[in-house]
Design an enzyme around this catalytic site. Structure first.
Site, PDB file in Angstrom:
ATOM      1  CE  LYS A  75      12.969  29.275  -6.536  1.00 24.25           C
ATOM      2  NZ  LYS A  75      11.756  29.375  -5.720  1.00 24.25           N
TER       3      LYS A  75
ATOM      4  CG  ASP B 242      11.330  23.434  -7.851  1.00 21.97           C
ATOM      5  OD1 ASP B 242      10.539  23.238  -6.906  1.00 21.97           O
ATOM      6  OD2 ASP B 242      11.089  24.209  -8.790  1.00 21.97           O
TER       7      ASP B 242
ATOM      8  NE  ARG C 244       1.945  28.531  -9.936  1.00 21.97           N
ATOM      9  CZ  ARG C 244       1.663  29.259  -8.860  1.00 21.97           C
ATOM     10  NH1 ARG C 244       0.662  30.117  -8.900  1.00 21.97           N
ATOM     11  NH2 ARG C 244       2.358  29.138  -7.754  1.00 21.97           N
TER      12      ARG C 244
ATOM     13  CB  SER D 251      10.489  36.394 -10.789  1.00 26.34           C
ATOM     14  OG  SER D 251       9.674  36.878 -11.842  1.00 26.34           O
TER      15      SER D 251
ATOM     16  CG  ASP E 119      12.555  27.350  -9.504  1.00 25.57           C
ATOM     17  OD1 ASP E 119      12.770  28.222 -10.380  1.00 25.57           O
ATOM     18  OD2 ASP E 119      11.586  27.379  -8.726  1.00 25.57           O
TER      19      ASP E 119
END
Length: 486
Positions: free
Chosen positions: A259, A270, A333, A257, A252
């Site tokens: 990290k 992850d 999610r 966006s 991930d």
């Protein structure tokens, strides 16, 4: 080598109080062990050791380790069985001392609970060193004496299950890709005639209309995989199964966006949700638990590329709901939304999902316990009681309507993948998001982000990925299988 436990003295005279195995060994060496211990001065504290050499020809090295109080039991304040935790810790410390002495085999005192002793030994010795030329010596732990061999073997199987999850989580992301993960689990389950493994390709995922899952996967060159495991251990293969769902993001980056680079390497783990639920099913099969379990793991990478999700994009989940992707790093999610929708096809007794879902969970509980969000007190009770036995604790978190409003008040779609108040209650808004894709009356979401790795908090685990809460999931399944028998 030999590892023996000793209880801390109830009285101030400091006389060592041996386990029955310790007493028997002391008799073999004509009381020398007790004499040597008393010469060492202060009594052994919990988890502390003394090493003696040359006491007995069969055991050139004997490690005596402190077990704490003899009458320890369930500690209401700590929410665990203290005696079991003490044994796990003591045995792990003792076995590591034998490993440091480069002795290839160690016999372990069952300390009154052979399952806990086996877990301590097997968990305590595990280390990921696949890719190093210099490896620690391999030590094989075995039970000292024969009185509790069945409980010992059960402990070995439980611990090996957690070690499988640790192995998968620790391995680099270029070694455990979505397809490699699926193949590794398939290979572990190959010998069981009552297990079917389906490795579903991207074309199948597309026909299932899992638009949320596919939107995450499309940013990576690695194709996504949907792993589906059917373990048919129940007396009747038609009995309603327990369904485990695990988030399987094998790396991930955060996507667009992105990290921060510091610590991003840990995001190889992850897929901890998928690792723990799949390892729990491998363990259930090894224990021959009498219930049906289905495991579902959507596997992919979350990468930034010209094809990746962009903040503000809207995608459609399997149940038709539209999702505004306001942050591409809230990707787990999205995978789980589609997998949870699919889980409803199986007339489940209960659906339990596990995911390293939110940094907010780590902020809330740290590594002390897994956060559990559930719509079922029955399910919560089973998980909680299982965790007291395993020492791998769970803590109930809220699923209030308060949080649902924060994800459903969304400008462009039915739901947003982050709460509208940004960081406030981040673990709770993530759970509220998942609840939008659940109609089952017994569902639990386990946020395992805080328990993903171990520094030194769990003394019987070495530093690295923790594989938690695999043993709690197994114990929970075992309790459920007893429930269906009664």
């Amino acid at each position: 080598g030999l590892v023996l436990g000793v209880y801390s003295s109830e009285k101030d005279d400091g006389a060592a109080q041996f386990t029955s195995a310790g007493d028997a060994f002391d008799g073999l060496v004509s009381g020398k062990l007790r004499a040597l211990l008393s010469l060492c001065g202060s009594p052994l504290k919990k988890g502390k050791t003394r090493i003696f050499h040359g006491l007995h020809q069969d055991f050139p090295s004997v490690v005596v380790v402190g077990l704490g109080k003899k009458n320890a039991g369930i500690n209401e304040q700590e929410n665990w069985n203290e005696a079991k935790e003490n044994i796990r810790t003591a045995v792990a410390v003792g076995c590591r001392q034998i490993q440091d002495l480069e002795i290839p085999c160690v016999e372990v005192d069952p300390c009154g609970d052979a399952q806990a002793a086996a877990e301590g030994a097997v968990l305590g010795l595990h280390e990921y060193n696949e890719l190093k030329q210099k490896k620690k010596p391999v030590v094989t732990p075995q039970l000292h004496g024969s009185a509790e061999s069945e409980a010992w073997q059960k402990g070995v199987i439980y611990a090996e299950g957690q070690n499988l999850a640790r192995y998968l989580m620790e391995a680099p992301a270029n070694y455990i890709t979505p397809i490699k993960f699926a193949e590794h689990i398939e290979q572990k389950l190959r010998s069981f005639s009552n297990v079917k493994v389906h490795i579903r390709p991207e074309s199948w995922i597309t026909t299932q209309e899992m638009g949320a899952f596919l939107s995450v996967a499309k940013g990576s060159a690695e194709p996504p995989i949907f792993l589906e495991i059917h373990y048919l251990g129940g007396a009747n293969t038609d009995d309603s199964p327990l369904v485990f769902v695990g988030k399987g993001v094998t790396f991930d980056s955060g996507g667009i966006s992105l990290k921060p680079s510091s610590g991003m390497d840990a995001m190889r783990a992850d897929m901890g949700g998928a690792a723990t639920v799949c390892s729990a099913i491998v363990t259930a099969a090894a224990l021959n638990l009498p219930l049906n379990i289905i495991g579902l793991a959507p596997l992919c990478e979350n990468m930034p590329s010209g094809k990746a999700n962009k903040p503000g994009d809207v995608v459609r989940a399997k149940n038709g709901k539209t999702i505004q992707v306001d942050n591409t790093d809230a990707e787990g999610r999205l995978l789980l939304a589609d997998a949870l929708c699919y889980a409803h096809n199986f007339n489940a007794r209960a659906i339990v999902n596990a995911a390293t879902l939110t940094g907010a969970m780590d902020v809330a509980l740290g590594s002390a316990a897994t956060g559990v969000f559930t719509n079922s007190s029955w399910l919560w009770t089973h998980l909680y009681e299982a965790s007291i036995l395993t020492g791998d604790r769970v803590w109930r978190m809220p699923l209030f309507e308060h949080y649902t409003k924060q994800v459903t008040d969304c400008p462009l779609a039915d739901v947003s993948n982050i709460g509208k108040y940004s960081r406030a209650g981040g673990a709770c808004t993530a759970a509220a998001f998942l609840k939008e894709f659940v109609t089952a009356s017994h569902w639990a979401h386990l946020d395992i982000a805080g328990v993903m790795s171990n520094k030194d908090e769990v003394p019987y685990l070495r530093k690295g990925m923790a594989g938690r809460p695999t043993r709690t999931l197994v114990e929970f399944a075992a309790r459920l299988s007893k429930d269906s028998h009664n």
